[in-house]
Each structure stands twice: as C-alpha cells, then as structure tokens.
Design an enzyme around this catalytic site. Structure first.
Site, PDB file in Angstrom:
ATOM      1  N   TYR A 122       0.373  -1.234   0.067  1.00  0.00           N
ATOM      2  CA  TYR A 122       0.308   0.458  -0.426  1.00  0.00           C
ATOM      3  C   TYR A 122       0.723   1.019   0.077  1.00  0.00           C
ATOM      4  O   TYR A 122       0.309   2.643   0.089  1.00  0.00           O
ATOM      5  CB  TYR A 122      -1.162  -0.116   1.006  1.00  0.00           C
ATOM      6  N   LYS A 123       2.350   1.119   0.185  1.00  0.00           N
ATOM      7  CA  LYS A 123       3.126   2.722  -0.013  1.00  0.00           C
ATOM      8  C   LYS A 123       3.036   2.225  -1.867  1.00  0.00           C
ATOM      9  O   LYS A 123       2.869   3.116  -2.495  1.00  0.00           O
ATOM     10  CB  LYS A 123       4.290   2.080   0.762  1.00  0.00           C
TER      11      LYS A 123
ATOM     12  N   ARG B 269       8.365  14.257   7.840  1.00  0.00           N
ATOM     13  CA  ARG B 269       8.557  13.387   6.733  1.00  0.00           C
ATOM     14  C   ARG B 269       7.784  13.303   5.866  1.00  0.00           C
ATOM     15  O   ARG B 269       6.725  13.600   5.043  1.00  0.00           O
ATOM     16  CB  ARG B 269       8.261  11.870   6.963  1.00  0.00           C
TER      17      ARG B 269
HETATM   18  C1  LIG Z   1       5.026  -0.196   6.573  1.00  0.00           C
HETATM   19  C2  LIG Z   1       5.623  -0.465   7.061  1.00  0.00           C
HETATM   20  C3  LIG Z   1       5.032  -2.182   7.193  1.00  0.00           C
HETATM   21  C4  LIG Z   1       3.765  -2.125   8.019  1.00  0.00           C
HETATM   22  O1  LIG Z   1       3.496  -3.579   8.578  1.00  0.00           O
HETATM   23  P1  LIG Z   1       1.368  -3.645   7.858  1.00  0.00           P
HETATM   24  O2  LIG Z   1       1.769  -5.286   8.914  1.00  0.00           O
HETATM   25  O3  LIG Z   1       1.396  -3.603   6.889  1.00  0.00           O
HETATM   26  O4  LIG Z   1       0.982  -2.662   8.766  1.00  0.00           O
HETATM   27  C5  LIG Z   1       6.131  -2.500   8.089  1.00  0.00           C
HETATM   28  N1  LIG Z   1       7.540  -2.799   7.907  1.00  0.00           N
HETATM   29  C6  LIG Z   1       7.924  -1.451   7.679  1.00  0.00           C
HETATM   30  C7  LIG Z   1       9.408  -1.297   7.662  1.00  0.00           C
HETATM   31  C8  LIG Z   1       7.172  -0.563   6.995  1.00  0.00           C
HETATM   32  O5  LIG Z   1       7.648   0.422   6.180  1.00  0.00           O
END
Ligand SMILES: *Cc1c(COP(=O)(O)O)cnc(C)c1O
Length: 432
Positions: free
Chosen positions: A228-229, A391
C-alpha cells in the site's frame, strides 16, 4: 549552484520523460501529495477493476471464478509482477497477507533452518530504529523460541559488524529506514551477515517501487514488503514475501513456517490431515486470500511497471533523486533561518525516496498546517534517542518539480507567518 527558480522547475517538468505516468492517477485538485511512502495514491483504473471483480467475477462467476478468473493463482501472479521490481525471477515471490504476518512466517522459517543446522545460533540482530512492528514480531518469536533480540544503535556501518558473531542466526533489516530515509547497502550488508553465518532478511516496505532493488544479485535469503506504499495497492493492500531460489530449492518437506495453512500445502484440495509443503515460496501462503484487494494491488503494481518502457526503476530512481535533491536545496535556501535540520543522508546512494527534517519546536503543528494547505506529508514523533520528524515522500510516478517548488513555498510561509502556532494545528489525531 544558484538556487533553482519556479521557472527552472517548470522547465524540468517540461523535459521530464516520465511525466506521462502521472496520467495514471486521479489526484484530488489542489493537493501536493508527499505521503506516497505511507499510502500510495489511487490509480484511475482501480475502481473499474474492483467493480469488475465484484460484479462479474464474483457476482456472475461465483465459485467458478477460483478457476475461470484465476483467483487461486493470484498471489503468485501478482507476486511475479512485484518480482520484476525487486530483482526476483518468476515463481520467487508471493503477494499475500500483511508485512507483519509475512515477517512472522519468514522469521519463523529462518529460525527453523538455523535450529536444523544445529550450531546453537540464537541471536536475531536488528536496528533499534527499525519500524516497530518488525521489532515486535521479532521480539515475540525470540521470546517463544528462546532467542535473543540484539538491537544496534547509531551508524550501522560500524555498529553492525560489531554485533555479528558466532551466536547470530538472523539479521533482519529494513532496507530504507521509515523515519530517516537512510538506505542500507543491501549487497554489502548481506555479504557481512553471510560471512558471520547468519541468514539475511530484508524488509522492502520503503524500497519496492521506490528504489532499484536486486535481491538475487545481493544474494539475500528472505524479503518481505508492503503493497500500500509505493505499489499503490490501496489501504491495507496485501504485502509480499520472497525466498531466494537457492534457498527454496534446498527446502525440505520439514521446512515450513509456524503459520502453516492449506494454501501453502502441496495439494490443498487433497485435504490431507497432515501438512505437506508446496514447493518454494508457495509454502509461505497460509489461508484464503483477499481477492478483491489482490486485484486492486495488481493495478497498483502495474502503475510502477508502466515505467519499464521509459527506463524502469533506474529512470524512476533518477527522477526520485532529482526531486529529493531539489527539495533539500530549496528547503536549505528558501527556509534558511527557520530552524529546520536535514535528517536524511545527503549522499544520494545512502537515501531512499523520502526526505526528513527535524525542528526543535512545532514539528507536528507544521505538518498539520501544511496538510490544511493541501501539502500532505506526515509526522513521526521522536523520543529520548531520536528527534521529532517532518517526513516527505517523493513518488516520481506522479510528482513534478513544480510540485516540489510549491511545497517548499508553503513550508516557508507556514514558518515565516508562524501559521503553525494556531491551536487548531496542535490537536493530536489518532493517525499522524
Ligand atoms: C509500513 C511498514 C510496515 C507495515 O506493516 P503492516 O503489517 O502492513 O502494518 C512494516 N514494516 C515496515 C518497515 C514498514 O515501513
């Protein structure tokens, strides 16, 4: 170098070969979106795709769609698309579950492999500045298996070698730090972990679709990442997991994660009472996957793959560095004297696709004031050992150089007029 002007930024946009990629997205008018590192934007095609999956594939196809619409193999097919962005070959990646859950599965398998090796390695090394969920998952598994979580502080180039010893079984790092944007040298760190006898696990949450990654060239063992990023899969989109083919090929019938489930079985529809793992990375699948979300993720991944004819990740990286360089230059000249300090490494090869600033006072309120003007970044709270952070993520797929100019002008105005002191911007929300 003289400070670039608005006209310079417009000229850069006019000469930008990646500019057409922006048309893949529906950005709300008046918004400069600098948070694609937290939630990517909505691709134009997603709504129609989700609509088709719901109305046609589910509504009309019903259960037949597991076969006729290819639902059952969607984790592998979307995984292969993601693989093209991270230096993985076909069949090495699956799109599934969340980053946290994939980390659990990968770490539990890595621990199992070290137990089987039998040389008593029971230490997992990571960074204290890693994303908390990664540390929580590691902490839980370490507690459960009698391992020790060893967290390093400061510059990993010196701290990491000192933490590696004959007791270390796993090194787990996030390639690009979520707070600072600092990026590890994946090949060098992996080589150091291997030389110490450890397995190397990479979290690519801020790398996949953001910076070039070559997992095979780096000889990494495992990787996970986020959908989702930078992959634009939508809120809570499925994540992904990867296993090196050398390791996959060596996995035996007894080598599986603690989160075994029927989708990771060699023959799910044989309904055997005992677990027999599917080959390779497929054994990391657990249960039935969210098909609607996976379909939206596929559209998101394709928005990044659309850069392939234009130079792919290398071209995206060039533009990303140009955008972040421009942002840093403009902030340091246009906002000089306002107490902002750069946190992100200045050297291009040491940073990802984001820029973080800190300020002794008002970081949260400044971000809120910017959001009120349509310049959307985010805030990460500091603590005893790291500062508050403003950020800003830069996604070359849909951001232009003029956007960067206006973002910095808003930042300058918020600081100069002290607009951020408005009480409305001090109120803390649940999600920052
Ligand atoms: C965004 C992110 C997550 C997100 O984990 P979810 O299980 O989707 O909540 C995990 N690790 C890192 C390093 C992130 O940046």
């Amino acid at each position: 170098m003289p400070c670039p002007t608005l006209d310079d930024c417009r000229a850069l946009d006019a000469a930008d070969p990646l500019r057409p990629l922006r048309d893949q997205f529906d950005l709300p008018p008046g918004v400069i979106y600098l948070d694609g590192n937290s939630l990517g934007v909505l691709p134009r095609e997603t709504a129609a795709r989700v609509q088709a999956v719901v109305t046609d594939e589910w509504g009309q196809g019903l259960i037949r769609s597991w076969n006729t619409a290819g639902w059952f193999t969607l984790p592998q097919r979307v995984g292969d698309l993601i693989g093209r962005l991270i230096g993985a070959g076909p069949g090495e990646t699956v799109a599934t579950d969340s980053t946290s859950i994939n980390l659990f599965k990968v770490l539990s398998l890595a621990m199992h492999l070290q137990h089987r090796r039998g040389d008593g390695r029971r230490v997992l090394v990571s960074e204290r500045s890693n994303f908390p969920t990664d540390l929580y998952v590691a902490e839980a598994l370490c507690r459960d298996r009698g391992w020790t979580l060893r967290l390093i502080d400061g510059d990993p180039q010196t701290a990491l070698p000192a933490a590696l010893g004959p007791d270390v079984g796993i090194v787990m790092l996030t390639h690009v730090n979520y707070r600072t944007g600092a990026m590890h040298d994946m090949a060098a760190v992996t080589a150091a972990a291997h030389a110490a006898g450890a397995l190397m696990v990479w979290d690519l949450a801020h790398s996949a679709g953001a910076v070039p990654v070559d997992l095979n060239a780096a000889q990494a063992d495992f990787a996970v990442g986020c959908g989702y990023k930078y992959l634009n899969g939508g809120p809570g989109a499925p994540a992904f997991a990867w296993v090196h083919p050398r390791l996959s090929a060596a996995l035996g019938a007894d080598d599986w994660s603690t989160l075994a489930g029927w989708w990771g079985h060699a023959a799910p529809f044989a309904f055997t009472p005992d677990f027999q793992p599917a080959p390779g990375v497929q054994r990391l699948l657990c249960g039935t996957q969210p098909i609607i979300s996976l379909s939206a993720l596929e559209v998101g991944v394709r928005t990044v793959l659309a850069a392939e004819p234009l130079g792919g990740m290398a071209a995206l990286r060039r533009k990303s560095l140009a955008l972040t360089d421009l942002f840093i230059t403009l902030v340091e000249s246009r906002c000089a004297g306002h107490g902002l300090t750069l946190v992100t490494p200045r050297e291009p090869q040491r940073r990802g696709s984001q820029v973080c600033l800190t300020r002794a006072e008002g970081a949260y309120a400044i971000v809120q004031a910017l959001i009120a003007r349509g310049v959307i970044g985010d805030f990460r709270a500091g603590d005893a050992w790291q500062p508050d952070i403003l950020r800003f993520g830069f996604t070359p797929l849909y951001l232009g150089f003029e956007d960067v100019w206006h973002a910095v002008e808003h930042l300058r105005d918020v600081l100069q007029t002290q607009a951020w002191r408005d009480p409305a911007f001090q109120r803390t929300q649940a999600v920052t």
